[in-house]
Each structure stands twice: as structure tokens, then as C-alpha cells.
Design a protein around this motif. Structure first.
Motif, short mmCIF file in Angstrom:
data_model
loop_
_atom_site.label_atom_id
_atom_site.label_comp_id
_atom_site.label_asym_id
_atom_site.label_seq_id
_atom_site.Cartn_x
_atom_site.Cartn_y
_atom_site.Cartn_z
N GLU A 231 0.87 -1.16 -0.11
CA GLU A 231 0.12 0.01 -0.15
C GLU A 231 0.81 1.30 -0.03
O GLU A 231 1.86 1.24 0.84
CB GLU A 231 -0.88 0.02 1.26
CG GLU A 231 -1.87 1.05 1.34
CD GLU A 231 -2.82 1.08 2.22
OE1 GLU A 231 -4.08 0.58 2.03
OE2 GLU A 231 -2.67 1.49 3.46
N TYR A 232 0.49 2.16 -0.89
CA TYR A 232 1.31 3.55 -0.96
C TYR A 232 0.33 4.66 -0.57
O TYR A 232 -0.86 4.65 -0.98
CB TYR A 232 2.17 3.44 -2.41
CG TYR A 232 2.87 2.44 -2.66
CD1 TYR A 232 4.11 2.59 -2.17
CD2 TYR A 232 2.52 1.32 -2.85
CE1 TYR A 232 5.21 1.68 -2.22
CE2 TYR A 232 3.33 0.23 -3.03
CZ TYR A 232 4.78 0.22 -2.54
OH TYR A 232 5.70 -0.50 -2.99
N VAL A 233 0.88 5.85 -0.44
CA VAL A 233 0.19 7.07 -0.13
C VAL A 233 0.69 8.17 -0.86
O VAL A 233 2.12 8.52 -0.85
CB VAL A 233 0.11 7.26 1.44
CG1 VAL A 233 -0.59 8.72 1.70
CG2 VAL A 233 -0.38 6.30 2.15
N ARG A 235 0.55 12.17 -1.93
CA ARG A 235 -0.13 13.62 -1.59
C ARG A 235 0.31 14.48 -2.87
O ARG A 235 1.31 14.77 -3.21
CB ARG A 235 0.65 14.12 -0.26
CG ARG A 235 0.09 13.53 0.93
CD ARG A 235 0.71 14.30 2.22
NE ARG A 235 0.19 13.77 3.39
CZ ARG A 235 -0.91 13.70 3.94
NH1 ARG A 235 -1.89 14.40 3.17
NH2 ARG A 235 -1.16 12.93 5.10
N ASP A 258 -8.48 10.47 1.00
CA ASP A 258 -8.60 11.01 2.47
C ASP A 258 -8.07 12.28 2.40
O ASP A 258 -6.89 12.56 2.53
CB ASP A 258 -7.91 10.22 3.25
CG ASP A 258 -8.29 10.61 4.93
OD1 ASP A 258 -9.10 11.60 4.84
OD2 ASP A 258 -7.54 10.26 5.60
N ALA A 261 -4.63 13.16 0.64
CA ALA A 261 -3.74 11.74 0.62
C ALA A 261 -4.71 10.73 -0.20
O ALA A 261 -6.09 10.69 0.00
CB ALA A 261 -3.65 11.46 2.07
N ARG A 263 -4.60 6.94 -0.96
CA ARG A 263 -4.02 5.53 -0.39
C ARG A 263 -4.48 4.71 -1.81
O ARG A 263 -5.70 4.53 -2.09
CB ARG A 263 -4.64 5.04 0.81
CG ARG A 263 -4.34 6.00 1.92
CD ARG A 263 -4.97 5.50 3.11
NE ARG A 263 -4.12 4.56 3.88
CZ ARG A 263 -3.25 4.46 4.43
NH1 ARG A 263 -2.77 5.57 4.97
NH2 ARG A 263 -2.55 3.32 5.02
N CYS A 264 -3.53 3.73 -2.08
CA CYS A 264 -3.81 2.56 -2.99
C CYS A 264 -2.89 1.63 -3.06
O CYS A 264 -1.91 1.47 -2.35
CB CYS A 264 -3.96 3.12 -4.44
SG CYS A 264 -2.29 3.79 -4.89
N GLN A 265 -3.33 0.28 -3.32
CA GLN A 265 -2.14 -0.72 -3.48
C GLN A 265 -1.60 -1.06 -4.91
O GLN A 265 -2.38 -0.94 -5.90
CB GLN A 265 -3.33 -2.02 -2.92
CG GLN A 265 -3.70 -1.76 -1.57
CD GLN A 265 -4.42 -2.93 -0.95
OE1 GLN A 265 -4.92 -3.71 -1.80
NE2 GLN A 265 -4.54 -3.26 0.36
N GLN A 290 5.47 4.35 1.25
CA GLN A 290 5.03 3.06 1.53
C GLN A 290 4.25 3.15 2.96
O GLN A 290 5.03 3.37 4.03
CB GLN A 290 6.10 2.11 1.23
CG GLN A 290 5.57 0.88 1.14
CD GLN A 290 6.81 -0.17 1.06
OE1 GLN A 290 7.82 -0.03 1.57
NE2 GLN A 290 6.44 -1.26 0.13
N ALA A 291 2.97 2.65 2.87
CA ALA A 291 2.25 2.57 4.22
C ALA A 291 2.49 1.25 4.74
O ALA A 291 2.41 0.14 4.24
CB ALA A 291 0.87 2.85 3.88
#
Length: 309
Positions: A231-233, A235, A258, A261, A263-265, A290-291
């Protein structure tokens, strides 16, 4: 003391059936000397049933348990000499002092000297309060005294069932640091069940995740988390346009917006190309990271959202 990396607990194909209901299915894992091993599972997963089998309170339907190299079924006495166990809060004589409690427990076993009692008192850090009555102890101090009692016989394996129950945040941190020190410096293998996933993540080297009597995962906490890092974030601005572009990209899934931000995979090797795609499309990318999922996130994903016990 066990040798470093020696297997102090070996569970193979453990099963338990009660009244035609199979509670534990083919459970296998090892605990090594000098490590803290976490045991997690939602309500009804079979944690308590497993622990009862590990300490000989109930017999398994199938499989084997070895403690310190001794088969629990065939060599029960020697196997139990290698294990110390506390189930939730330790049972202590509150009208006696801490030292008197340890002396009383020492009388139940052979070969425990006053020197060993002094040694475990220092080990758990109770030198300044050991002559006070236990009724004056905090819950954290009683936990330490209980662990001292469990260590009197120099076990290779220490089993702690929900040891943080009732502790305040300071007591939980103190117990966490003590357990880590005990494993690393004394070479004891520590098997610990807990409902506090964040504490297991900080405390344990390896973990087994149990669900409906089956082991979903057994291995390193760090590897479990690392293997799930997809998962990556981003901005970026305009965020809405970036969101639409990522949502339509064939290599991206699970896109969420959000505020600023997104978020996706995606697969790690696709990240540079996706980022270039955004920039080439007129998106201003301010940051990309990277989350890292927590153990709690992974636990809920693996067990279908069941609550921890």
C-alpha cells in the motif's frame, strides 16, 4: 539455561476433539531459546485449549508436544521441569511477604536453594520490596513476583497467558521491557498470549495466528508485515484528478481519497511508472510513501475481522 536457538518447545500436528467437535486442527510450531513467541487468536480460536495441552492440564487427541526435548505424554515429569507458567494473574499468598511466597513455592520442588531465590529476586527487580507483604504490591509487582516463582526451577520455557490483563500503560511497558530482557539475557524461550496486538508487535520476535483452531500464519513478525507492504500513499494536487487517474490505472487497486492523501495498492516495481504517469498527466506530487500495515491490520484481514480474545 537453554542454548541460544535451541528448540525449547516443539508442537507437531496437535489436535483436540471434544464431544465430536474438533477444536484444534493439526497445529505445529516451535519456540526457541532466547526469543519471545506471540500466540494470537480471536474468541473461540483455541488459544486456551492449546495452552492447557501444553502444560498437561488436558490431553491432546493427536500430535505431540516436546518441552526441553522431553515428550510431554511419555516423560511428563521431566517435561514439566522445563516449563514455568502463569495463567493471567499469578496466585500468591497476599498475607506473606514476597520472599516468603518464593520460599513457600521453593518447598514444592527439589533443589531450589536460597541463592536461587535471591537470584530470581534480582532478575525481576524486586530487591527493594521483597520483604513487604504482597497485599501492598501493585498488579505489575505481583506479575513480577509470579514470574520469579515460575523461574525458580530454571525452566527453559516460560508460558505467560494474557500477562498484561489489568495493567496500566506504564505497567504494560515495564512488563514488555522485562520480558525482552529475560529472553535476551537469560536465554529463556517465552511463549505469550495477549489480546493487545500492538504490544505483541513490539514485544515478540515471532508469532502464530490461530483462527477456528487452525494456524493461519507462523513466523517472524517483521516478515509478516514486510510481505504485506503493497500500500502506498500519494499527496498530490489536484487530489481529485490524481484520485481519478489512479482509480482508472490497470495496475492500481483499492484507491481511497482522504483529503489530500490518496491511498492505493500496487506492486512495488510499478510505483516509479505510476508516479511518472501522474506527473506526466499534470499532477503535482508532493510526497509518496509506503504504508506499513500494523499487526492489527493484518490480523483482522487474515481472520475476516474477528475480534481478538
Amino acid at each position: 539455561m537453554a542454548k541460544q536457538n535451541e528448540t525449547v518447545l516443539s508442537v507437531r500436528n496437535l489436535e483436540k476433539t471434544i464431544g465430536g467437535n474438533k477444536l484444534i486442527h493439526n497445529l505445529s510450531f516451535d519456540v526457541r531459546a532466547g526469543e519471545v513467541f506471540g500466540f494470537l487468536g480471536p474468541n473461540g480460536a483455541g488459544k486456551t485449549t492449546t495452552i492447557r495441552m501444553l502444560v498437561g492440564l488436558i490431553k491432546p487427541t493427536g500430535g505431540t508436544v516436546q518441552i526441553g526435548g522431553h515428550d510431554l505424554q511419555r516423560d511428563f515429569v521431566n517435561a514439566m521441569r522445563e516449563v514455568g507458567c502463569i495463567v493471567e494473574n499469578p496466585e500468591l499468598y497476599k498475607f506473606l511477604t514476597g520472599r516468603e511466597n518464593l520460599q513457600q513455592f521453593a518447598r514444592m520442588s527439589d533443589g531450589i536453594s536460597n541463592e536461587r531465590i535471591d537470584e530470581v529476586i534480582r532478575l525481576v527487580g524486586l530487591e527493594n520490596r521483597i520483604h513487604d507483604k504482597v497485599k501492598t504490591y501493585s498488579l505489575g509487582m505481583r506479575q513480577r513476583l509470579g514470574i520469579a516463582q515460575a523461574l525458580l526451577g530454571k525452566p527453559k520455557l516460560l508460558i505467560l497467558d494474557e500477562p498484561t490483563n489489568g495493567l496500566d500503560p506504564g505497567g504494560i511497558r515495564e512488563l514488555r521491557e522485562f520480558v525482552r530482557t529475560l529472553a535476551e539475557h537469560e536465554g529463556v524461550g517465552v511463549f505469550i498470549s495477549s489480546h493487545l496486538l500492538s504490544e505483541i508487535e513490539m514485544m515478540c520476535d515471532r508469532v502464530a495466528i490461530l483462527h477456528q483452531g487452525r494456524c493461519l500464519y507462523e513466523g517472524s513478525v517483521s516478515e509478516l508485515i514486510a510481505n504485506q507492504q503493497g500500500e502506498y500513499v500519494w499527496r498530490a494536487e489536484p487530489a481529485e484528478k490524481a484520485f481519478d487517474l489512479l482509480r482508472e490505472h490497470p495496475d492500481v487497486r483499492g484507491v481511497l481519497l482522504d483529503q489530500a492523501a490518496i491511498r492505493c495498492q500496487t506492486a512495488p516495481e510499478r510505483v516509479p511508472d505510476i508516479n511518472k504517469y501522474l506527473v506526466d498527466s499534470g499532477i503535482k506530487v508532493f510526497s509518496l510513501m509506503q504504508a506499513t500495515p500494523s499487526l492489527e491490520d493484518l490480523f483482522l484481514e487474515m481472520t475476516g475481522g474477528d475480534r481478538i480474545a
